[in-house]
Design an enzyme around this catalytic site. Structure first.
Site, PDB file in Angstrom:
ATOM      1  N   HIS A 187       0.814  -1.217   0.000  1.00  0.00           N
ATOM      2  CA  HIS A 187       0.000   0.000   0.000  1.00  0.00           C
ATOM      3  C   HIS A 187       0.848   1.268   0.000  1.00  0.00           C
ATOM      4  CE1 HIS A 187       0.410  -0.052   4.536  1.00  0.00           C
ATOM      5  NE2 HIS A 187       0.406   1.254   4.362  1.00  0.00           N
ATOM      6  N   ASP A 213       0.229  -7.684   1.685  1.00  0.00           N
ATOM      7  CA  ASP A 213       0.576  -6.263   1.634  1.00  0.00           C
ATOM      8  C   ASP A 213       2.093  -6.068   1.597  1.00  0.00           C
ATOM      9  OD1 ASP A 213       0.242  -3.538   1.530  1.00  0.00           O
ATOM     10  OD2 ASP A 213      -0.148  -3.296   3.672  1.00  0.00           O
ATOM     11  N   SER A 262       4.709   2.687   7.713  1.00  0.00           N
ATOM     12  CA  SER A 262       4.336   1.536   6.890  1.00  0.00           C
ATOM     13  C   SER A 262       5.517   1.023   6.080  1.00  0.00           C
ATOM     14  CB  SER A 262       3.209   1.923   5.935  1.00  0.00           C
ATOM     15  OG  SER A 262       2.020   2.166   6.625  1.00  0.00           O
TER      16      SER A 262
END
Length: 407
Positions: A123, A153, A238
């Site tokens: 992402h 992911d 992230s």
């Protein structure tokens, strides 16, 4: 120096740190749109003292006691351990900038080999192919996405960088993680590069929705074997590493759970973060480097994760332990093996009775759907055969299922 004493002091010191709620700000391209109370997609290293054997310490080994007063003979500052770990690990952590006309966004990643491969979240780079990778030394390079995996992911970015800029981080074993173990996150929250936070492993074996979105806007699969942590993780973290006290990467920071106290309030970090377990990364990333994608084993069922006592009674199950099959996908390995989903109405809307209850896989107990999914993802490949122990109409039986790859 007494290593067990160092470990004991590390735990005591960390448990006394006050935790404060911190406001989660919006970071374009790195926070998945979600409703309130949601998940937001927020060189060899020397071994450093860990906390894995604290429970085995004895008073004789770690303490000197005089009457009722205890003293510690070898006082060592925990700060020194964390400083040394940061100095060793940080050179291998990178910032990943998505370049757009509007400025783009910022995430994190880390180097895994001397060939210039960097791991991050899918992402972080989703929808972009022009990336900038910033190293801690100040060196910058363009990055090319060579492989992605929406289910876990994950993404791999290839950079052309001098060998002296590449500091691969060692990968640990997430199967050895214990709840309560100290973990550290290093990344770029809100663009603040090289930030380090500490916390503990709060839980293991969680599940999150896949990043793969089916027609209609829903995730079509589930990602398993997720680490829950209270280590501060925010937008920009992230894709960065979650590290143990030995300096090994045990997870990749992926998301946070946030709360909205009112319709007009900013979402607030609840102190619950999630990371992809490194053992998943070790299975997926080599395939992403080699062919750009990874094939997950596929059984083709939908399931209740945890069965409440009321649901157990309504479904007529002999136990609330296991993975209850609510639906079997058409043409799936589960259908070919004769597994059944629910087909009779109950008092619970959307939950039908008559489905099979899976209680074990290859002899390993299945407490819930998370156990089943984690086992498949960690140990099985498409084409493998698994033996399921199933309860149907209050009778136990076993059924073999040959796994396919996720469609």
């Amino acid at each position: 120096m007494n290593i067990r004493t160092v470990n004991f002091l590390a735990l005591v010191s960390l448990l006394t740190i006050s935790l404060f709620a911190c406001q989660v700000l919006s970071t374009p391209a790195f926070v998945n749109p979600a409703p309130s109370d949601t998940i937001e997609l927020g060189t060899s290293i020397p071994v450093l003292p860990g906390v894995t054997e604290i429970a085995q310490q004895t008073t004789e080994e770690s303490l000197q006691t005089t009457g009722s007063v205890q003293s510690f003979p070898d006082l060592v500052d925990l700060d020194g351990t964390l400083v040394a770990l940061y100095e060793e690990v940080n050179p291998g952590v990178v910032a990943i900038q998505v370049l757009t006309e509007d400025g783009g966004g910022l995430g994190s990643g880390f180097v895994i080999d001397k060939d210039g491969h960097v791991v991050t979240n899918y992402h972080v780079i989703e929808g972009f192919d022009d990336l900038e990778v910033d190293f801690q030394s100040g060196f910058k390079a363009r990055g090319k996405v060579i492989g992605t995996d929406t289910d876990s992911d994950l993404a791999v970015v290839k950079v052309e960088a001098p060998e002296e800029e590449l500091f691969p981080l060692p990968l640990g074993d997430s199967a050895q993680l214990k709840v309560g173990q100290t973990v550290i996150a290093i990344g770029n929250p809100f663009g603040l590069s090289g930030s380090m936070t500490t916390g503990i492993v709060s839980a293991l074996g969680r599940t999150l929705d896949s990043m793969r979105i089916a027609p209609g806007g829903n995730s079509s699969f589930t990602a398993g074997d997720i680490i829950q942590t209270d280590t501060a993780i925010n937008p920009g973290n992230s894709g960065g590493p979650l590290i143990n006290l030995e300096g090994e990467v045990v997870g990749i920071n992926r998301a946070i759970r946030t709360l909205n106290f009112s319709a007009d309030s900013e979402p607030v970090n609840s102190g619950i973060g999630f990371a992809v377990a490194i053992n998943i990364v070790k299975r997926v990333v080599p395939a992403l480097i080699e062919k750009g994608s990874y094939d997950y084993p596929y059984i083709g069922i939908s399931s209740l994760d945890n069965i409440s006592l009321l649901e157990q009674e309504a479904l007529g199950l002999p136990s609330s332990i296991g993975a209850y099959i609510t639906d079997v996908s058409q043409g799936s390995p589960a259908e070919e093996a004769g597994l059944r989903g629910g087909d009779r109405a109950t008092d619970f809307q959307g939950i039908e009775a008559g489905g099979d209850l899976i209680t074990a896989i290859d002899g390993q107990p299945v407490r819930n759907f998370s156990d089943l999914l984690s086992y498949l993802i960690n140990y099985k490949n498409p084409g493998d055969t698994v033996l399921l122990t199933v309860i149907r109409d209050n009778e136990d039986f076993e059924v073999e299922v040959t796994l396919d790859k996720r469609p």
